[in-house]
Design a protein around this motif. Structure first.
Motif, PDB file in Angstrom:
ATOM      1  N   HIS A   1      15.738  10.805  25.429  1.00  0.00           N
ATOM      2  CA  HIS A   1      16.399  11.394  26.585  1.00  0.00           C
ATOM      3  C   HIS A   1      15.781  12.783  26.771  1.00  0.00           C
ATOM      4  O   HIS A   1      16.025  13.697  25.999  1.00  0.00           O
ATOM      5  CB  HIS A   1      17.903  11.483  26.315  1.00  0.00           C
ATOM      6  CG  HIS A   1      18.676  12.169  27.397  1.00  0.00           C
ATOM      7  ND1 HIS A   1      19.754  12.970  27.148  1.00  0.00           N
ATOM      8  CD2 HIS A   1      18.497  12.175  28.740  1.00  0.00           C
ATOM      9  CE1 HIS A   1      20.211  13.447  28.293  1.00  0.00           C
ATOM     10  NE2 HIS A   1      19.481  12.990  29.265  1.00  0.00           N
ATOM     11  N   LYS A   2      14.946  12.900  27.791  1.00  0.00           N
ATOM     12  CA  LYS A   2      14.095  14.087  27.891  1.00  0.00           C
ATOM     13  C   LYS A   2      14.458  14.980  29.075  1.00  0.00           C
ATOM     14  O   LYS A   2      15.131  14.568  30.011  1.00  0.00           O
ATOM     15  CB  LYS A   2      12.625  13.650  28.053  1.00  0.00           C
ATOM     16  CG  LYS A   2      12.151  12.639  27.010  1.00  0.00           C
ATOM     17  CD  LYS A   2      10.671  12.318  27.135  1.00  0.00           C
ATOM     18  CE  LYS A   2      10.245  11.716  28.463  1.00  0.00           C
ATOM     19  NZ  LYS A   2      10.774  10.386  28.755  1.00  0.00           N
ATOM     20  N   LEU A   3      13.928  16.205  29.007  1.00  0.00           N
ATOM     21  CA  LEU A   3      14.103  17.156  30.108  1.00  0.00           C
ATOM     22  C   LEU A   3      13.492  16.622  31.405  1.00  0.00           C
ATOM     23  O   LEU A   3      14.054  16.793  32.491  1.00  0.00           O
ATOM     24  CB  LEU A   3      13.439  18.485  29.715  1.00  0.00           C
ATOM     25  CG  LEU A   3      13.402  19.603  30.745  1.00  0.00           C
ATOM     26  CD1 LEU A   3      14.801  20.034  31.163  1.00  0.00           C
ATOM     27  CD2 LEU A   3      12.636  20.818  30.189  1.00  0.00           C
ATOM     28  N   GLY A   4      12.334  15.994  31.302  1.00  0.00           N
ATOM     29  CA  GLY A   4      11.653  15.503  32.504  1.00  0.00           C
ATOM     30  C   GLY A   4      10.861  14.235  32.237  1.00  0.00           C
ATOM     31  O   GLY A   4      11.111  13.549  31.244  1.00  0.00           O
TER      32      GLY A   4
ATOM     33  N   ARG B   1      10.982  20.427  35.450  1.00  0.00           N
ATOM     34  CA  ARG B   1      11.345  19.576  34.309  1.00  0.00           C
ATOM     35  C   ARG B   1      10.148  18.757  33.834  1.00  0.00           C
ATOM     36  O   ARG B   1       9.918  18.615  32.633  1.00  0.00           O
ATOM     37  CB  ARG B   1      12.526  18.679  34.685  1.00  0.00           C
ATOM     38  CG  ARG B   1      13.843  19.459  34.800  1.00  0.00           C
ATOM     39  CD  ARG B   1      15.054  18.541  34.933  1.00  0.00           C
ATOM     40  NE  ARG B   1      15.094  17.841  36.212  1.00  0.00           N
ATOM     41  CZ  ARG B   1      14.665  16.608  36.423  1.00  0.00           C
ATOM     42  NH1 ARG B   1      14.147  15.896  35.430  1.00  0.00           N
ATOM     43  NH2 ARG B   1      14.739  16.079  37.615  1.00  0.00           N
ATOM     44  N   ASP B   2       9.401  18.195  34.781  1.00  0.00           N
ATOM     45  CA  ASP B   2       8.223  17.415  34.391  1.00  0.00           C
ATOM     46  C   ASP B   2       7.146  18.306  33.771  1.00  0.00           C
ATOM     47  O   ASP B   2       6.546  17.977  32.744  1.00  0.00           O
ATOM     48  CB  ASP B   2       7.628  16.692  35.611  1.00  0.00           C
ATOM     49  CG  ASP B   2       8.451  15.475  36.050  1.00  0.00           C
ATOM     50  OD1 ASP B   2       9.440  15.141  35.367  1.00  0.00           O
ATOM     51  OD2 ASP B   2       8.110  14.872  37.086  1.00  0.00           O
TER      52      ASP B   2
END
Lengths: 594, 594
Positions: free
Chosen positions: B254-257, B434-435
């Motif tokens: 579960h990531k930031l981007g 975010r990406d």
């Protein structure tokens, strides 16, 4: 996990911002150092043990709009809020007549930092309530205050600020929400407001909205805006809650961060609760003077947002240092023997962590110094009072903008220190960046702060105020030089350069303003604002390093001041260049954006 | 909405990176300018019309782990991938023998930029596949290539890189995944790998994993690591898919981007599919030489990540400019008459947008110049070949780090330009930040790049390579001075200063290295890396401005080069200070982190 840095905070308040001498001189009434220590110690405990553990949960779950105007806070937050008001934290600075403690603003700012480090999304609730209390205290009628302030000061009822509309953000002069007079002296409010922080939630039985709206016969622009108190539930004369008022939360935003804080679109006066259309509102201050009412509390609100930047930077720095101590990878220079080094031993990680530390402590000192000036303005009169009021006015845009930029930058550095782990949400480093990113935007974007700084704050007392302040800063550089302590390295020289750069940039902007060259002045406003903040960072870290209360921390402070001076202050020359000679090329390159 | 900047890209390739002269001289075989234009024009159309519209959806929905090793891509992405491979985009640079087009790397890098602007999460799939193709092409046996490469070049099967383990990130020497020999010449792989990009998904019928693991009798550290090809499904000799191999995706992060890109934890050899325990693997290259195999492709991978930074910066800049043209607020200096100004007319917004433009185009030029050097190294021999190989090696860490930092910074500026809207996810500006945030971390953190730049790239040819390059840069400054065009303002002077700062910093670091003062050298590595990137930005923008192909864009380019030189290059002096005299204070402040 975040641990409130109570010692650092107390040190900065006492030895940098000015609380120490103020206490000694009795400038703040009968406030004692012991009481300050006790209050902030207890605030630190509450932030560390109660608020911070619920921050991640609030972020993951977020506030939820359940339809039909109902908004639910993350699990545990309503109870957290209850504990918060039971602790009496909401009324630190509020008037005693309404149940507050009338303590200096400095203490509240320091406590706010700790709440925000624990959870910025949560801390927004009291921040907004305090703002509403502030506005009401200064501008509300006695009747209005008597009816609403007691329970807002206690936190039993929360407060909001309703300013923004879709087409009216930085420029409030064009807002369209309208107010109609009624014969009983009340008003009816109609319109839509967006980005209303904690506009609806399930932690308090009533929510008191302060709403900007325009009367039918109001002049156009900013001189035709009035401020109204519009409660979610009307309040009977006996203090009991009455009818539901004609306002509701239409939706909440899906945001990058501060997920636990409901950001609401509010609708006023669509008649959905079956009553006569129009939300019942009570005038605060005079008709058409609403913006002036807002401005009196805006300094406090802006400083409170600046403190959010400090808070995130502090929490992100703690987390990064902790991770860098535990994570091993590679061999740092000088590492001999088996195994890997903790990454904190790698020079690049060290540089990052020290930069984080220096910026955080610099921003903290700026915010606290601003709060000190506010308090002193309140506790003094005449020329002295005016001096401190101007100091607070000058420092406010810098505190807001520099600190919130620091919040974003330091949070981003914190992610970097964590490597791949930093990008994983469970780690928690990413939340700091997501939360921090709003602070340079709301309560006046940092670009607006820069315009305020250059066009309204530099001209205070005909420019004398800022010039005198620059000499105060130069004196700190001279004190470092006079100390003749090898630990300071070339700190004094770099401070001197920074103050000179800032002075030249200041003189340039004042000359542009005097010549009416507004576009040229504004072209340099943002780099100037950063130049001011960076110089203050260097100066305040040095001031901290000059102090020696015998706490054993002096050498650490000297080393940090030196690191900041010899590494970060070199940027002041570049910023000065942008201020002084950037405007021409900016104008010439306008063609690319046409 | 993003529109691929095909003209800017072609201009930079031809007039800055070196593609123009190379085509004229026939240095790249029979490649014609028309073909280049046609390919990139079509890539731009595909990125704009097909990829970009699916980017937001991929972000919102994300890849989902359905349990039992199954990962589902966002709606529409499997079809997007199908269209992608049907377009033949996967094999641009791959060998013709396996169905590729053997085109220069430059074209692929330019196309990659556009895919990444459309959706970085999507573009990661081909980026990883191309990396695997690259490694296999250079190090795989003929049999392995024959069996796997055709369908990897077409994109029918995707590829991955399995390097990281929980305790082994930047330092791969300590990885624990193990490989056992079997009598038939195959191996069995056991262990856990994390952060595996596109490790599992539903867009291709097979996934070819390249996995680093250690043989039982391998030497300790980096010299005991071998590279294995481990397919999700075994492939029969007739090319049909055989048994499921003993590997699976245990979870996704579960990531930031980059939500659309499944980041997988992969388990090898736990026997869950009922077979004998151990994933069947085929050795790539020689035993214990796995890391060397990875290094030969690492330059391309690092450049590809740098390009992600350019891509995000470009998309964020376009979005911000579009918004700033449409959004009106307040009155800009010089605005007369009714109504509000578009915010693009406010000097502060202008400064931000021009900074975004300059940094984006600078980073693009650096990445493309690096790709050019790679191509020329491939197409030339002897001294010339070595020269270009060294140039590519020198530029790679700068391209990776500077561009990815630019990606983050520019995305953050883009949010700021949007004001409150920027913080709302629906707007799309926040996704870019975010990406972008992962790019400075993966494929070697930017701190690792700086170590590589200082300790391995500066010493190339005994330091002669970088010294000669600095003279090339200085010649551009001289060309600007010789042009005597008032439009350049003080560009030449600032370029000269920047190159001098860079030269002095380079000499300092080489002296530290020569003296064996590794800690001191590494203390300045990150600011040095930025100093190099910033100087190149100024130089390359000036080089673009010196070119005049009669496209009517010259004055715009001159104005941008001037803006960059007069505003951004002042920072080089500050960076030089950090490189040359920052180490002492960094060491002294180490006590704060103890």
């Amino acid at each position: 996990m975040y641990k409130a840095p109570v010692e650092d905070i107390l040190f900065t308040l006492k030895h940098v911002a000015g609380l120490g001498p103020a206490l000694e001189e009795g400038a703040l009434g009968d406030l004692s150092e012991d009481l300050v220590d006790a209050i902030l110690g207890e605030a630190g405990r509450f932030a560390t043990e109660v608020v911070a553990p619920l921050g991640p949960q609030g972020d993951r779950q977020g506030a939820r709009h359940e339809g039909d105007g109902v908004v639910t806070l993350p699990d545990g937050w309503a109870d957290l809020y209850r504990q918060w008001i039971e602790g009496g934290w909401n009324g630190l600075t509020a008037p005693e007549a309404y149940g507050g403690q009338a303590l200096p603003h400095m203490l509240n700012v320091a406590a706010l930092e700790m709440w925000n480090s624990g959870s910025m999304a949560f801390a927004l609730a009291p921040t907004l309530t305090m703002g509403a209390v502030d506005a009401l205290t200064k501008h509300g009628s006695e009747a209005l205050k008597e009816k609403f302030l007691h329970r807002m000061v206690s936190g039993e009822w929360s407060g909001t600020m309703n300013l923004t509309e879709p087409h009216a953000g930085s420029d409030l002069g064009v807002l369209k929400a309208r107010a109609e007079r009624r014969e009983d002296g009340t008003y009816r409010i109609f319109g839509q407001k967006i980005y209303i922080t904690w506009g609806e939630h399930d932690a308090t039985e009533n929510i008191i909205h302060l709403v900007l709206a325009r009367l039918p016969d109001a002049p156009a622009g900013t001189r035709g805006i009035s401020l109204f108190l519009v409660p979610k539930f009307l309040v009977n004369d006996d203090g009991l809650l009455g009818a539901r008022n004609d306002l509701f939360c239409h939706a909440i935003e899906h945001k990058l961060g501060i997920h636990g804080s409901p950001t609401c679109t509010m609708i006023y006066g669509d008649g959905r609760f079956g009553s006569e259309k129009g939300a019942v509102g009570y005038l605060v201050g005079e008709e058409n003077k609403g913006l002036a009412c807002m401005f009196t509390m805006m300094n406090n609100a802006r400083l409170a947002v600046g403190v959010q930047g400090v808070a995130i930077a502090e929490a992100a720095t703690q987390k990064a240092i902790q991770y860098a101590r535990e994570r091993t990878q590679g061999k740092a220079p000088g590492h001999s023997g088996e195994g890997m080094s903790p990454i904190i031993d790698h020079p690049d990680i060290r540089r990052t962590l020290l930069t984080m530390k220096a910026l955080t402590q610099g921003a903290r000192a700026i915010c606290y110094s601003c709060a000190y000036a506010t308090d002193m303005a309140h506790h003094t009169e005449g020329e002295t009072g005016r001096h401190f009021a101007e100091r607070a006015a000058l420092l406010t845009p810098i505190a807001k903008s520099f600190s919130t930029d620091v919040g974003v930058d330091v949070a981003s550095m914190g992610i970097q220190v964590h490597g791949g782990m930093g990008f994983i949400e469970e780690t928690g480093a990413a939340r700091y960046l997501r939360d921090a990113r709003i602070a340079p935007i709301y309560e006046g974007t940092n670009g607006i702060q820069a315009i305020d700084l250059v066009t309204r704050k530099l001209p205070l007392s005909g420019g004398q105020h800022v010039r005198a302040y620059l000499e105060e800063l130069r004196a700190v550089a001279a004190d470092v030089a006079a100390r003749d302590d090898a630990g300071f390295g070339r700190t004094a020289a770099w401070l001197e350069i920074a103050v000179t750069d800032l002075s030249e940039a200041t003189a340039h902007l004042m000359a542009e303003l005097a010549a009416g060259r507004m576009s040229e002045a504004l072209s340099g406003a943002t780099p100037y604002q950063r130049l001011f903040g960076l110089t203050l960072t260097g100066i305040f870290l040095a001031k901290a390093a000059l102090a020696d209360p015998g706490d054993g921390g002096r050498e650490d402070r000297v080393a940090l001041a030196r690191f900041a001076a010899e590494n970060l202050l070199a940027e002041t020359a570049a910023l000065k260049v942008q201020v002084i000679s950037g405007a021409d090329s900016l104008a010439a390159a306008g063609r690319l954006l046409a």
